[in-house]
Design an enzyme around this catalytic site. Structure first.
Site, PDB file in Angstrom:
ATOM      1  N   ASP A  30       0.849  -1.182   0.000  1.00  0.00           N
ATOM      2  CA  ASP A  30       0.000   0.000   0.000  1.00  0.00           C
ATOM      3  C   ASP A  30       0.885   1.233   0.000  1.00  0.00           C
ATOM      4  O   ASP A  30       1.747   1.386   0.866  1.00  0.00           O
ATOM      5  CB  ASP A  30      -0.899  -0.016   1.238  1.00  0.00           C
ATOM      6  CG  ASP A  30      -1.795   1.200   1.292  1.00  0.00           C
ATOM      7  OD1 ASP A  30      -2.606   1.364   0.368  1.00  0.00           O
ATOM      8  OD2 ASP A  30      -1.671   1.975   2.253  1.00  0.00           O
ATOM      9  N   TYR A  35       3.255   9.957  -0.348  1.00  0.00           N
ATOM     10  CA  TYR A  35       4.231   9.402   0.596  1.00  0.00           C
ATOM     11  C   TYR A  35       5.627   9.801   0.128  1.00  0.00           C
ATOM     12  O   TYR A  35       6.093   9.368  -0.926  1.00  0.00           O
ATOM     13  CB  TYR A  35       4.137   7.890   0.704  1.00  0.00           C
ATOM     14  CG  TYR A  35       2.858   7.348   1.308  1.00  0.00           C
ATOM     15  CD1 TYR A  35       1.905   8.183   1.882  1.00  0.00           C
ATOM     16  CD2 TYR A  35       2.608   5.996   1.304  1.00  0.00           C
ATOM     17  CE1 TYR A  35       0.746   7.673   2.431  1.00  0.00           C
ATOM     18  CE2 TYR A  35       1.445   5.474   1.861  1.00  0.00           C
ATOM     19  CZ  TYR A  35       0.521   6.323   2.421  1.00  0.00           C
ATOM     20  OH  TYR A  35      -0.638   5.812   2.971  1.00  0.00           O
TER      21      TYR A  35
END
Length: 101
Positions: A30, A35
Site C-alpha cells: 500500500d 508518501y
C-alpha cells in the site's frame, strides 16, 4: 540517488525490506502519491521492475491529498485523479494497480 532526508530510508534499504517482506509471504503493498513526495512509489516501482514480481503482488495506491500548490492537484476532481493516476503508474513502473483509493 539515495534519499538523506530525516525519517526517510535509502532505496537499497527499501528494496531489502521488500525482499524480506515477500520472503515471509507478504504480497500486498500500500502506497500513495504523497508518501515522501512520490519517492515511496518510485522505490516500490524500481523494486518491482528489478525483481520482476509484479504479477505476484497486490499494489494499492491513493489519490486525494494535495501534491502541489496547483488547485487542480488536490481533491477528487477528474483532472487530479487522471493526472495523478498516470504519474503513479510511471513511478510504480507498471501499467495497472490492483486497488486505487
Amino acid at each position: 540517488m539515495e534519499d538523506d532526508r530525516p525519517g526517510q530510508c535509502y532505496e537499497s534499504l527499501a528494496h531489502t525490506l521488500l525482499d524480506l517482506f515477500t520472503q515471509y509471504g507478504g504480497n500486498f503493498i500500500d502506497t500513495a502519491d504523497t508518501y515522501s513526495d512520490g519517492i515511496a512509489e518510485q522505490y516500490v516501482g524500481s523494486w518491482l521492475s528489478k525483481e520482476q514480481k509484479r504479477d505476484q503482488m497486490v499494489i494499492a495506491t491513493k489519490v486525494c491529498n494535495p501534491v502541489s500548490n496547483d488547485e487542480n492537484m488536490c481533491g477528487l476532481s477528474r483532472k487530479h485523479i487522471t493526472r495523478n493516476f498516470e504519474k503513479s503508474l510511471q513511478r510504480l513502473q507498471t501499467n495497472y494497480v490492483d486497488l486505487y483509493q
